[in-house]
Design a protein around this motif. Structure first.
Motif, PDB file in Angstrom:
ATOM      1  N   GLY A   1      81.809  30.604  22.754  1.00 32.18           N
ATOM      2  CA  GLY A   1      80.553  30.690  22.010  1.00 32.18           C
ATOM      3  C   GLY A   1      79.434  29.831  22.533  1.00 32.18           C
ATOM      4  O   GLY A   1      78.943  30.039  23.640  1.00 32.18           O
ATOM      5  N   ASP A   2      79.031  28.850  21.737  1.00 34.34           N
ATOM      6  CA  ASP A   2      77.851  28.027  22.036  1.00 34.34           C
ATOM      7  C   ASP A   2      77.966  27.218  23.316  1.00 34.34           C
ATOM      8  O   ASP A   2      76.948  26.816  23.877  1.00 34.34           O
ATOM      9  N   THR A   3      79.167  26.945  23.776  1.00 32.74           N
ATOM     10  CA  THR A   3      79.326  26.111  24.970  1.00 32.74           C
ATOM     11  C   THR A   3      79.476  26.943  26.248  1.00 32.74           C
ATOM     12  O   THR A   3      79.683  26.392  27.318  1.00 32.74           O
ATOM     13  N   PHE A   4      79.344  28.270  26.136  1.00 35.08           N
ATOM     14  CA  PHE A   4      79.490  29.165  27.290  1.00 35.08           C
ATOM     15  C   PHE A   4      78.527  28.762  28.407  1.00 35.08           C
ATOM     16  O   PHE A   4      77.324  28.710  28.209  1.00 35.08           O
ATOM     17  N   CYS A   5      79.080  28.414  29.555  1.00 28.17           N
ATOM     18  CA  CYS A   5      78.331  28.059  30.771  1.00 28.17           C
ATOM     19  C   CYS A   5      77.415  26.843  30.597  1.00 28.17           C
ATOM     20  O   CYS A   5      76.437  26.675  31.333  1.00 28.17           O
ATOM     21  N   GLN A   6      77.728  25.968  29.663  1.00 30.43           N
ATOM     22  CA  GLN A   6      76.886  24.791  29.434  1.00 30.43           C
ATOM     23  C   GLN A   6      76.933  23.792  30.584  1.00 30.43           C
ATOM     24  O   GLN A   6      75.968  23.071  30.823  1.00 30.43           O
ATOM     25  N   GLY A   7      78.041  23.748  31.316  1.00 33.76           N
ATOM     26  CA  GLY A   7      78.100  22.881  32.491  1.00 33.76           C
ATOM     27  C   GLY A   7      77.017  23.268  33.486  1.00 33.76           C
ATOM     28  O   GLY A   7      76.278  22.426  33.993  1.00 33.76           O
ATOM     29  N   GLY A   8      76.904  24.551  33.751  1.00 35.09           N
ATOM     30  CA  GLY A   8      75.869  25.047  34.653  1.00 35.09           C
ATOM     31  C   GLY A   8      74.476  24.788  34.121  1.00 35.09           C
ATOM     32  O   GLY A   8      73.562  24.426  34.864  1.00 35.09           O
ATOM     33  N   GLU A   9      74.305  24.948  32.825  1.00 39.83           N
ATOM     34  CA  GLU A   9      72.995  24.708  32.208  1.00 39.83           C
ATOM     35  C   GLU A   9      72.589  23.241  32.339  1.00 39.83           C
ATOM     36  O   GLU A   9      71.425  22.931  32.613  1.00 39.83           O
ATOM     37  N   GLN A  10      73.556  22.325  32.178  1.00 38.94           N
ATOM     38  CA  GLN A  10      73.255  20.898  32.333  1.00 38.94           C
ATOM     39  C   GLN A  10      72.773  20.589  33.748  1.00 38.94           C
ATOM     40  O   GLN A  10      71.797  19.855  33.936  1.00 38.94           O
ATOM     41  N   LEU A  11      73.455  21.152  34.731  1.00 41.42           N
ATOM     42  CA  LEU A  11      73.067  20.915  36.123  1.00 41.42           C
ATOM     43  C   LEU A  11      71.706  21.536  36.408  1.00 41.42           C
ATOM     44  O   LEU A  11      70.854  20.930  37.055  1.00 41.42           O
ATOM     45  N   ARG A  12      71.482  22.745  35.924  1.00 46.13           N
ATOM     46  CA  ARG A  12      70.199  23.429  36.101  1.00 46.13           C
ATOM     47  C   ARG A  12      69.055  22.561  35.544  1.00 46.13           C
ATOM     48  O   ARG A  12      68.034  22.365  36.201  1.00 46.13           O
ATOM     49  N   GLU A  13      69.230  22.056  34.335  1.00 43.58           N
ATOM     50  CA  GLU A  13      68.196  21.232  33.714  1.00 43.58           C
ATOM     51  C   GLU A  13      67.928  19.961  34.520  1.00 43.58           C
ATOM     52  O   GLU A  13      66.772  19.552  34.678  1.00 43.58           O
ATOM     53  N   LEU A  14      68.987  19.343  35.044  1.00 45.33           N
ATOM     54  CA  LEU A  14      68.805  18.135  35.843  1.00 45.33           C
ATOM     55  C   LEU A  14      68.049  18.442  37.134  1.00 45.33           C
ATOM     56  O   LEU A  14      67.141  17.699  37.522  1.00 45.33           O
ATOM     57  N   LEU A  15      68.398  19.533  37.802  1.00 46.15           N
ATOM     58  CA  LEU A  15      67.687  19.881  39.037  1.00 46.15           C
ATOM     59  C   LEU A  15      66.214  20.174  38.755  1.00 46.15           C
ATOM     60  O   LEU A  15      65.334  19.808  39.552  1.00 46.15           O
ATOM     61  N   LEU A  16      65.915  20.777  37.624  1.00 41.35           N
ATOM     62  CA  LEU A  16      64.509  20.994  37.251  1.00 41.35           C
ATOM     63  C   LEU A  16      63.807  19.658  37.005  1.00 41.35           C
ATOM     64  O   LEU A  16      62.655  19.470  37.413  1.00 41.35           O
ATOM     65  N   GLU A  17      64.502  18.718  36.367  1.00 43.06           N
ATOM     66  CA  GLU A  17      63.929  17.372  36.156  1.00 43.06           C
ATOM     67  C   GLU A  17      63.651  16.679  37.493  1.00 43.06           C
ATOM     68  O   GLU A  17      62.711  15.898  37.606  1.00 43.06           O
ATOM     69  N   LEU A  18      64.482  16.983  38.488  1.00 44.27           N
ATOM     70  CA  LEU A  18      64.310  16.384  39.817  1.00 44.27           C
ATOM     71  C   LEU A  18      63.264  17.150  40.640  1.00 44.27           C
ATOM     72  O   LEU A  18      63.144  16.940  41.841  1.00 44.27           O
ATOM     73  N   GLN A  19      62.535  18.041  39.971  1.00 46.95           N
ATOM     74  CA  GLN A  19      61.404  18.785  40.522  1.00 46.95           C
ATOM     75  C   GLN A  19      61.786  19.867  41.516  1.00 46.95           C
ATOM     76  O   GLN A  19      60.940  20.340  42.272  1.00 46.95           O
ATOM     77  N   ALA A  20      63.059  20.282  41.522  1.00 43.18           N
ATOM     78  CA  ALA A  20      63.439  21.444  42.314  1.00 43.18           C
ATOM     79  C   ALA A  20      62.930  22.689  41.583  1.00 43.18           C
ATOM     80  O   ALA A  20      62.621  22.641  40.392  1.00 43.18           O
ATOM     81  N   VAL A  21      62.834  23.792  42.304  1.00 41.51           N
ATOM     82  CA  VAL A  21      62.281  25.028  41.753  1.00 41.51           C
ATOM     83  C   VAL A  21      63.377  26.088  41.741  1.00 41.51           C
ATOM     84  O   VAL A  21      63.986  26.367  42.781  1.00 41.51           O
ATOM     85  N   GLU A  22      63.608  26.674  40.577  1.00 44.95           N
ATOM     86  CA  GLU A  22      64.660  27.677  40.455  1.00 44.95           C
ATOM     87  C   GLU A  22      64.262  28.948  41.210  1.00 44.95           C
ATOM     88  O   GLU A  22      63.276  29.598  40.889  1.00 44.95           O
ATOM     89  N   ALA A  23      65.060  29.291  42.216  1.00 50.40           N
ATOM     90  CA  ALA A  23      64.777  30.465  43.046  1.00 50.40           C
ATOM     91  C   ALA A  23      65.170  31.759  42.353  1.00 50.40           C
ATOM     92  O   ALA A  23      64.590  32.815  42.616  1.00 50.40           O
ATOM     93  N   LEU A  24      66.160  31.679  41.479  1.00 48.22           N
ATOM     94  CA  LEU A  24      66.697  32.855  40.789  1.00 48.22           C
ATOM     95  C   LEU A  24      67.315  32.363  39.485  1.00 48.22           C
ATOM     96  O   LEU A  24      67.912  31.291  39.470  1.00 48.22           O
TER      97      LEU A  24
END
Length: 152
Positions: A97-120
């Motif tokens: 449920g609510d925790t589905f793929c949250q590990g990936g979401e945490q990493l995604r959010e951190l990379l955005l904080e580090l000013q990387a740009v999501e390509a896809l």
């Protein structure tokens, strides 16, 4: 283009997806560094033009224990990846449920904080639906390679 591919896995599935992605990206003509095990020093040493991360979700939505030193190292050292394209392949199980793929979401959010740009947008691979996630990821990986070509 030089691409660094990282993975964080519990049972090896995310590593398998990352290895498959590395092969596909090499076939497409990218220079690929497979940063394994993931470490901040190894990533910074590789000095990639783009980053791809494949991570599993474990427990109550956490990243795998083997990947946590890398994640915490990024948080602590906060190396900026300003304008650097990245993407995340997240593995999880929708039965949670609510925790589905949250590990990936945490990493995604951190990379955005580090000013990387999501390509896809992040790919979510569901263990409840997929028998071979490395094959299910192939169309998305092709899109990712195309997106990197467009960002040159």
């Amino acid at each position: 283009m030089h691409l660094a591919i990282l993975s964080g896995s519990v049972y090896g599935t995310a590593d398998l997806v990352a290895d498959e992605a590395a092969g596909r990206c090499r076939e497409a003509g990218l220079n690929v560094s497979r940063v394994k095990p993931a470490s901040v020093d190894a990533l910074l040493e590789a000095a990639p033009d783009a980053i791809l991360a494949c991570v599993s979700t474990t427990g109550m939505g956490e990243l795998p224990d083997s990947f946590m030193p890398f994640f915490v190292g990024l948080q602590d050292r906060f190396p900026l990846f300003t304008g650097k394209p990245f993407a995340v392949i997240a593995l999880g199980d929708s039965a949670y449920g609510d925790t589905f793929c949250q590990g990936g979401e945490q990493l995604r959010e951190l990379l955005l904080e580090l000013q990387a740009v999501e390509a896809l947008p992040m790919l979510r691979l569901d263990a409840s639906e997929s028998v071979s996630p490395e094959l299910d990821a192939e169309p998305w990986i092709a899109e990712f390679v195309a997106a990197l070509g467009a960002s040159d």
